[in-house]
Design an enzyme around this catalytic site. Structure first.
Site, PDB file in Angstrom:
ATOM      1  N   LYS A   1       0.788  -1.141  -0.032  1.00  0.00           N
ATOM      2  CA  LYS A   1       0.041   0.006  -0.050  1.00  0.00           C
ATOM      3  C   LYS A   1       0.909   1.189   0.006  1.00  0.00           C
ATOM      4  O   LYS A   1       1.694   1.251   0.621  1.00  0.00           O
ATOM      5  CB  LYS A   1      -0.763   0.033   1.079  1.00  0.00           C
ATOM      6  CG  LYS A   1      -1.815   1.323   1.330  1.00  0.00           C
ATOM      7  CD  LYS A   1      -3.301   0.941   0.658  1.00  0.00           C
ATOM      8  CE  LYS A   1      -3.933   2.041   0.220  1.00  0.00           C
ATOM      9  NZ  LYS A   1      -3.520   2.753  -1.120  1.00  0.00           N
TER      10      LYS A   1
ATOM     11  N   LYS B   1       5.638   1.893  -2.824  1.00  0.00           N
ATOM     12  CA  LYS B   1       5.513   3.253  -3.667  1.00  0.00           C
ATOM     13  C   LYS B   1       5.703   3.026  -5.051  1.00  0.00           C
ATOM     14  O   LYS B   1       6.403   2.151  -5.420  1.00  0.00           O
ATOM     15  CB  LYS B   1       6.542   4.406  -3.013  1.00  0.00           C
ATOM     16  CG  LYS B   1       5.981   5.681  -2.950  1.00  0.00           C
ATOM     17  CD  LYS B   1       5.109   6.242  -1.826  1.00  0.00           C
ATOM     18  CE  LYS B   1       4.563   7.499  -1.974  1.00  0.00           C
ATOM     19  NZ  LYS B   1       4.047   7.713  -0.755  1.00  0.00           N
TER      20      LYS B   1
ATOM     21  N   ASP C   1      -0.026  10.617  -4.495  1.00  0.00           N
ATOM     22  CA  ASP C   1       0.980  11.451  -3.925  1.00  0.00           C
ATOM     23  C   ASP C   1       1.186  12.665  -4.841  1.00  0.00           C
ATOM     24  O   ASP C   1       0.107  13.000  -5.323  1.00  0.00           O
ATOM     25  CB  ASP C   1       2.243  10.610  -3.812  1.00  0.00           C
ATOM     26  CG  ASP C   1       3.361  10.902  -2.738  1.00  0.00           C
ATOM     27  OD1 ASP C   1       3.132  10.602  -1.789  1.00  0.00           O
ATOM     28  OD2 ASP C   1       4.175  11.688  -3.241  1.00  0.00           O
TER      29      ASP C   1
ATOM     30  N   THR D   1      -4.825  13.490   4.975  1.00  0.00           N
ATOM     31  CA  THR D   1      -3.496  13.679   5.229  1.00  0.00           C
ATOM     32  C   THR D   1      -3.257  14.927   6.107  1.00  0.00           C
ATOM     33  O   THR D   1      -2.656  14.990   7.209  1.00  0.00           O
ATOM     34  CB  THR D   1      -2.391  13.653   4.137  1.00  0.00           C
ATOM     35  OG1 THR D   1      -2.750  12.635   3.382  1.00  0.00           O
ATOM     36  CG2 THR D   1      -1.188  13.646   4.470  1.00  0.00           C
TER      37      THR D   1
END
Ligand code: GLU
Length: 449
Positions: free
Chosen positions: A94, A130, A170, A214
């Site tokens: 993840k 990632k 991201d 976040t």
């Protein structure tokens, strides 16, 4: 060789340097974790017998691929795509995808490595990974973004899945990009598989609060750090770097918790607004119009835009770096402390250089490293996976409550672990030790795989 590294761990770090030449950000992220682990090996000698440190530093799988796409002028363009599936001891891989011209294997590996421990801290069943590309979304048309995303997923689709690897966003990857990737995945596989990606749109399997998570989580974490010091965000002057998704929602939550954010930035410069940043305007400029932060200032004559300025020179009580890696160096950190900063919470991944981290720790301020402070994003991704798995969707209030509970638990775990290991108030130690121990125990249980 850094002398703070335990003698038993030095060979493992040397091996990382030899096997991964030139990947400086990855070296930095590994060193930062390994520096915390000396006392863990004393308490858990079995981790050394099983060579957990050596195994954890080597990704389980690394995928590098060509991403060809056609631009609007009908020129063929070629980028490089990455997915580093680092560790699946605690759950499916993840972690997000980053589209930025600075991306190369060393960046993806540092991010993937951090993600292992961050995800472990959440207590949720997610491994670490990632990915991304050196593709630069800046100035690209919507059609170019779509063609790039489709080409990217046309290779990546074979490596991902709800039980295997679950990418998300991201830097440079938000709801729009996840939409194009989900659509192409669905088309190629003939499966409407919600759990394959997170950060989805609310109409097609996404979770409320994921977009805000976040930033909200970072504000909650800072609030917790201040609370244990009998302090709070109430009336605090704050500086938040960046103006993307993480920065925007950090600012929003800080304002809700009684603080005032007076500055934020992008790669061109920063805006200073003494009366407090207007979040709605910021959203309009950055999210809706996809423009630059310099376009904020003309709306408020009392605010000013400083091109190429250093945002960390602004005196503040609380600093929350939400832009990118290594954005606070030793000098910046020293300046923040000198100007009276009492708390730093990292919304970005590894935004402080090792020299800067040293300054914060020596000053004894409340310093929350990224892998703890910014874990709210991936936590809410895991909540999105939970909702997808039971074909349910929760309301905003409940989902935010879950996020806040998770952030409180992460804070408590880091705080108590640091104390237990003789480094009170050191959240770097606490986060690294607690995250590592969870993964290591699972790896020992699984045998040599
Ligand atoms: N990219 C985010 C992070 O750094 C979120 C990852 C995710 O939601 O999977 O944690």
């Amino acid at each position: 060789m850094n002398i703070t590294l335990d003698d038993k761990i030095k060979p493992a770090y040397r091996e990382v340097l030899n096997r991964n030449p030139g990947e400086t950000e990855f070296h930095q992220a590994v060193l930062e974790v390994l520096e915390s682990l000396g006392p863990v090996l004393v308490k858990h000698p079995e981790f050394a017998d099983h060579r957990i440190i050596e195994r954890i530093c080597e990704p389980e799988r690394q995928i590098i691929f060509r991403v060809p796409w056609m631009d609007d002028q009908n020129n063929v363009q070629i980028n490089r795509g990455f997915r580093v599936e680092f560790n699946s001891a605690l759950g499916p891989y993840k972690g997000g995808l980053r589209f930025h011209p600075s991306v190369y294997l060393g960046i993806i590996k540092f991010l993937g490595f951090e993600q292992i421990f961050k995800n472990a801290l959440t207590g949720l069943p997610i491994g670490g990974a990632k990915g991304g590309s050196d593709f630069d979304p800046k100035g690209k048309s919507d059609n170019e973004i779509m063609r790039f995303c489709q080409s990217f997923i046309t290779e990546l689709y074979r490596h991902i899945g709800e039980h295997t690897d679950v990418p998300a966003g991201d830097i440079g990857v938000g709801g729009r990009e996840i939409g194009y990737m989900f659509g192409q995945y669905k088309r190629i596989t003939n499966r409407w598989e919600a759990g394959v990606l997170t950060g989805k749109g609310l109409d097609w399997g996404g979770s409320l609060v994921r977009k805000e998570a976040t930033g909200y989580g970072a504000a909650f974490f800072v609030d917790e750090m201040l609370k244990v010091r009998n302090n709070s965000l109430e009336g605090k002057k704050c500086v938040v770097s960046g103006s993307g998704n993480v920065a925007i929602y950090t600012i929003e939550k800080i304002h809700q918790l009684g603080g005032k954010v007076v500055a934020c930035s992008d790669s061109g410069g920063f805006v200073y607004h003494e009366q407090g940043i207007d979040v709605e305007l910021l959203q309009q400029v950055k999210e809706v119009e996809r423009r630059r932060i310099k376009d904020y200032a003309p709306h408020y004559p009392e605010s000013k835009y400083i091109a190429k300025g250093n945002i960390w020179e602004i005196p503040c009580d609380v600093a929350i770096p939400c832009a990118t890696q290594n954005e606070i160096n030793g000098r910046d950190a020293t300046m923040l402390i000198k100007n009276g900063c009492v708390a730093v919470g990292e919304g970005a991944n590894m935004p402080t250089t090792p020299e800067g981290v040293r300054v914060f720790l020596d000053a004894g301020i409340a310093y929350g490293p990224g892998k703890a402070t910014n874990a709210g994003g991936v936590s809410t991704s895991a909540l999105e996976m939970q909702q997808n798995a039971c074909r349910d969707s929760w309301d905003f209030e409940y989902t935010e409550q879950r996020l806040q509970q998770i952030m409180r638990k992460i804070h408590k775990l880091c705080y108590e672990t640091a104390e237990q290991y003789g480094s009170p108030n050191n959240y770097v130690r606490g986060a690294n030790i607690a995250g590592f121990t969870r993964v290591a125990k699972a790896m020992v249980a699984f045998g040599l795989i």
